[in-house]
Every structure is written in structure tokens, then in C-alpha cells.
Enzyme design. Structure first.
Site, PDB file in Angstrom:
ATOM      1  N   GLY A 106      46.297  39.107  35.332  1.00 18.38           N
ATOM      2  CA  GLY A 106      45.250  38.325  34.677  1.00 18.38           C
ATOM      3  C   GLY A 106      45.670  36.921  34.296  1.00 18.38           C
ATOM      4  O   GLY A 106      45.961  36.087  35.144  1.00 18.38           O
TER       5      GLY A 106
ATOM      6  N   GLY B  11      40.053  40.961  31.699  1.00 17.27           N
ATOM      7  CA  GLY B  11      39.011  40.413  30.840  1.00 17.27           C
ATOM      8  C   GLY B  11      38.478  39.098  31.375  1.00 17.27           C
ATOM      9  O   GLY B  11      39.113  38.425  32.192  1.00 17.27           O
TER      10      GLY B  11
ATOM     11  N   ASP C 132      46.190  50.762  40.769  1.00 13.53           N
ATOM     12  CA  ASP C 132      46.008  49.360  40.396  1.00 13.53           C
ATOM     13  C   ASP C 132      47.361  48.676  40.208  1.00 13.53           C
ATOM     14  O   ASP C 132      47.598  47.570  40.716  1.00 13.53           O
ATOM     15  CB  ASP C 132      45.182  49.276  39.114  1.00 13.53           C
TER      16      ASP C 132
ATOM     17  N   ARG D 170      24.743  40.589  43.082  1.00 14.41           N
ATOM     18  CA  ARG D 170      23.888  41.726  43.420  1.00 14.41           C
ATOM     19  C   ARG D 170      22.446  41.528  42.992  1.00 14.41           C
ATOM     20  O   ARG D 170      21.527  42.036  43.618  1.00 14.41           O
ATOM     21  CB  ARG D 170      24.446  42.995  42.769  1.00 14.41           C
TER      22      ARG D 170
ATOM     23  N   LYS E  70      49.332  45.509  42.587  1.00 12.84           N
ATOM     24  CA  LYS E  70      49.933  44.299  42.020  1.00 12.84           C
ATOM     25  C   LYS E  70      51.425  44.244  42.316  1.00 12.84           C
ATOM     26  O   LYS E  70      51.972  43.172  42.611  1.00 12.84           O
ATOM     27  CB  LYS E  70      49.670  44.265  40.516  1.00 12.84           C
TER      28      LYS E  70
ATOM     29  N   THR F 247      31.975  39.945  35.626  1.00 13.40           N
ATOM     30  CA  THR F 247      32.654  39.406  34.446  1.00 13.40           C
ATOM     31  C   THR F 247      33.464  38.159  34.781  1.00 13.40           C
ATOM     32  O   THR F 247      33.367  37.137  34.096  1.00 13.40           O
ATOM     33  CB  THR F 247      33.577  40.483  33.851  1.00 13.40           C
TER      34      THR F 247
ATOM     35  N   LYS G 176      43.348  42.119  44.066  1.00  9.94           N
ATOM     36  CA  LYS G 176      44.692  42.653  44.353  1.00  9.94           C
ATOM     37  C   LYS G 176      44.665  43.713  45.438  1.00  9.94           C
ATOM     38  O   LYS G 176      45.605  43.824  46.233  1.00  9.94           O
ATOM     39  CB  LYS G 176      45.345  43.217  43.098  1.00  9.94           C
TER      40      LYS G 176
ATOM     41  N   GLU H 263      37.384  52.607  32.819  1.00 12.89           N
ATOM     42  CA  GLU H 263      36.167  52.802  33.603  1.00 12.89           C
ATOM     43  C   GLU H 263      35.680  54.241  33.485  1.00 12.89           C
ATOM     44  O   GLU H 263      36.422  55.149  33.078  1.00 12.89           O
ATOM     45  CB  GLU H 263      36.443  52.488  35.075  1.00 12.89           C
TER      46      GLU H 263
END
Length: 430
Positions: free
Chosen positions: A136, A304, A203, A46, A207, A14, A107, A192
């Protein structure tokens, strides 16, 4: 002759595809702003044949991303693969060692190996840039490293994971339980298939470790972050928070105390009239407290394609115009390994929810335990009234040391009339 900077993109997911789209769409604008033409010359992914919505024909292709660092036609390597080790780390080490700038959105890599990589970048006189790794599209790295350079930072905290913020917002607005809202978030693509990295707080902790280093000039120390996720937050907790004038947010908090630097990630109750309490949905927010500037608040999309790719391109622009800063604000050799304060030493107010049988003397027993631990109760609320059924007893404490609260709840859990493990949420004064 126009200056040119040649870019290799490792990772065409993405974010990688988003970077290519921005450079294709705004090539002339970027050249006008930097005096340099940004040209992607090599990519790695990939599947070479996958349609990513952006052309890659004519670009050098690398099945092994780590090999891209050796390409003489690449000046800047974008590491957009992810993961704290493996090919992502190998690529960064190789590129920095060869004197090539690195831009990363990773991160996890920085939280575990950030100091080591920063030292390598300094040794070879190149940049290790990572605006996209934290929050982000919010330019918080530049804010702490450059915009607030004239301040001593006392605290930095924020909502650093959009998945968790979305879930908690939906729980408040719908009255739903965590598991049901999580399933909805997965269907919408906000979570996810395996959401543990997000909902268990890892996560956010990655950060926060980076922000701590930036704010306090200390080596990155992920292992000292206290981590607690949102799985145990219930609809009843959300409702109780509203009744007491709070909202529940998963926050990463780093602050300087007389016992050292606190680094903690956990659900927090925050007053509804604070800026952070009113950041909803998938949005992120970061607040930095400086001694001259007071509090500064940064809000935006934390993930995003567009926001994250925008942050990556901002780092490329810095490299193109020759803007160079020490990775974490000061050279690695000048970083101070400050003591890290344990969560047990934290002092604050607490929300506690007990599930007990409503029998004579229960409240007296609970109060006695808190008294013995030197914990003062600010307010107490009992839900329901039935001697044969379990009821909820909700209380809010005045300021107390966390170790004392934990001991008190451990004693209460052993009561014969205690039905479930007591739940505790920290109340944060912002």
C-alpha cells in the site's frame, strides 16, 4: 504553455476514487512538483451512476475498460480493476503495446504475468509502475529499486497483509480463537466476506513474488512460493508463543541461500524485541537486508483508499517528471533465472505442539523419533496431567532441516497415544 499529462482510470472502486480525490485536492501542488498538470480525462467502472464521492461528469466513460487504451486523449492508463487475467491484463497489454504508460495496483497480475508485461513495457519504451501493488502506502518498490540500488540484497521479508496481522494481533490481545476474530474482522470491514485470499496467504505470496524479483534480479516466479495461511493458528499457540518470548506473525520471507532463493509465506514465531514483532493491527512492515546498509525497516498502512491511492499518484508523478526505471530494477534480458530452494531444504528452529494421552513412555517415544531424525530439542513443556485425557506437549527444537521435522511429526501422528495432527510453526531469526 503548461505541460499536461492525460490520465485514464480503469476501476472506480476504493482506490480509483481515492486517486481522483488526491488529484482534485492537490492538483496545484502536484503541478508545482512536476511542472506538469495531471488531468483525468477518462474513466471506467461497473456503474456509471454510482455515487463515489467524487465528480466524474465530463469525463469520457468506458463500459469496457480495455477500450480505454485506444483513447487518443489518454497518455497514462491506471489499471485498478484487479485479477490476474481478463480485462485487467487485456487493458495493460493493449496500453503498453500502444506506447502508453501503465500504473497498476494489481499484485495478482504482476505475480503471474509481471515478467511478460515488463518485457512489453521495455519494448515500447514506456513505464510499468506498481508501487501500490505491494504494501500500500509504504514506498518499498522505490526503496528496493532506487534507494538501495548500491546494495546486494540478502533478504527481504515482512508483514504484507493487514487482515492477517489484525487477526493475529486480536488473538493475542483478547485470547480469542481464529474463527471468532475473523468474524469480528469481517464486521469491521478488515476482512472480505470470502477471506481465503488473505488468510490462506495468497495475497502475501503475490506481493512476495514481486519483492523477490526486485531484490534478486530474477524473473517473477509465483509458482515457487511456498504458501501456508493462518487458519490453523490457535489461541493456545499464541499463548505458548508469549510464554517462550515470541509473537506469531504471518510473514513473507525471501532470502538467498546456498540452495537457491527461498520464497515462503507462513506463520512465524518472532522474538518480541524485534521491530517486526511490534507492528500490530492492520499495519504492514517490510525489512530489507543489504550488504552495505544492513537492515532497513519500512512501516505503514498496507491498504485502504488513502495509502494505496497515494502510492498510485506517486507513480504518476514519476512518469510526469520523466523518471524511468526498469520495471524490476534491471532489464528483463539481464534477469537471471536463479534456482528456487524448496521448503523441505529450509533449516531453522521449530515450535511443535502435540496432543497426546499422558501415559508412561510417551515423552520417551517422542524424544526417540526426534533423535532418529537428528533433531535436538531445546525445551519441552507439558500442559495438564491426566492419563485418561489428552494433554498438550509443547517443544521447541534447535536448528533442523524441515524435511526431518516433517518426517518426525508424521511418525508421531501414527502413535496410538497421539490424538490430533501435530502443529508446527517455524521460528524465524531476524
Amino acid at each position: 504553455m503548461t505541460n499536461k499529462i492525460k490520465i485514464g482510470v480503469a476501476g472506480l472502486g476504493t482506490v480509483g476514487a481515492g486517486v481522483l480525490k488526491i488529484i482534485n485536492a492537490h492538483g496545484e501542488l502536484l503541478q508545482a512538483r512536476t511542472g506538469t498538470r495531471l488531468e483525468v480525462t477518462a474513466v471506467s467502472g461497473r456503474d456509471r451512476n454510482k455515487d463515489r464521492g467524487v465528480p466524474i461528469e465530463g469525463l469520457a466513460w468506458y463500459d469496457n475498460a480495455a477500450d480505454m487504451a485506444k483513447d487518443p486523449d489518454v497518455d497514462v492508463v491506471l489499471e485498478l480493476i484487479g485479477g490476474s487475467d481478463g480485462v485487467a491484463k487485456d487493458l495493460c497489454v493493449s496500453a503498453l503495446t500502444l506506447g502508453k504508460h501503465v500504473v497498476t495496483a494489481n499484485k495478482a497480475l504482476l505475480a503471474i504475468h509481471g515478467t511478460e508485461l515488463a518485457e512489453l513495457a521495455e519494448k515500447h519504451g514506456v513505464s510499468l509502475a506498481y508501487e501500490a501493488a505491494v504494501a500500500g502506502g509504504i514506498p518499498i518498490v522505490k526503496a528496493l529499486r532506487e534507494g538501495l540500488a548500491g546494495n546486494a540484497i540478502s533478504r527481504v521479508y515482512g508483514i504484507l497483509n493487514g487482515t492477517c496481522n489484525y487477526i493475529l494481533t486480536e488473538m493475542e490481545e483478547t485470547g480469542g480463537e481464529f474463527d471468532n476474530i475473523l468474524q469480528d474482522a469481517q464486521k469491521l470491514g478488515y476482512a472480505e466476506a470470502d477471506p481465503s485470499f488473505d488468510v490462506d496467504g495468497v495475497d502475501t505470496a503475490h506481493k512476495l513474488a514481486i519483492l523477490t524479483s526486485l531484490a534478486f534480479g530474477t524473473p517473477v516466479d509465483f509458482n515457487s512460493v511456498y504458501i501456508e495461511g493462518i487458519r490453523d493458528v490457535t489461541a493456545a499457540d499464541i499463548a505458548a508463543a508469549q510464554e517462550f518470548g515470541y509473537r506469531i506473525k504471518l510473514l513473507g520471507v525471501s532470502r538467498r541461500t546456498d540452495k537457491g532463493i527461498e520464497q515462503r509465506v507462513h506463520p512465524c514465531m518472532v522474538r518480541t524485541d524485534t521491530a517486526i514483532a511490534n507492528v500490530s493491527g492492520v499495519f504492514n512492515a517490510v525489512v530489507a537486508d543489504g550488504d552495505f546498509v544492513d537492515s532497513t525497516v519500512y512501516v505503514g498502512r498496507g491498504a485502504g483508499e488513502g495509502p494505496t491511492a497515494s502510492a498510485v499518484v506517486a507513480d504518476i508523478v514519476d512518469i510526469a517528471i520523466g523518471r524511468h526505471s526498469a520495471t524490476f530494477g534491471i532489464p528483463v534480458e539481464e534477469m537471471s533465472p536463479l534456482p528456487m530452494a524448496s521448503i523441505e531444504s529450509h533449516v531453522g528452529c521449530y515450535y511443535v505442539c502435540l496432543t497426546v494421552y499422558d501415559r508412561p513412555g510417551v515423552i520417551a517415544d517422542v524424544s526417540a523419533v526426534f533423535r532418529d531424525e537428528n533433531i535436538s530439542i531445546e525445551s519441552l513443556l507439558q500442559r495438564g496431567r491426566s492419563e485418561s485425557e489428552a494433554v498438550s506437549v509443547i517443544l521447541v527444537t534447535h536448528e533442523a532441516q524441515e524435511a526431518s521435522v516433517v518426517r518426525a511429526l508424521s511418525k508421531i501422528e501414527k502413535f496410538a497415544h497421539s490424538v490430533a495432527t501435530p502443529r508446527m510453526i517455524r521460528i524465524v531469526s531476524l
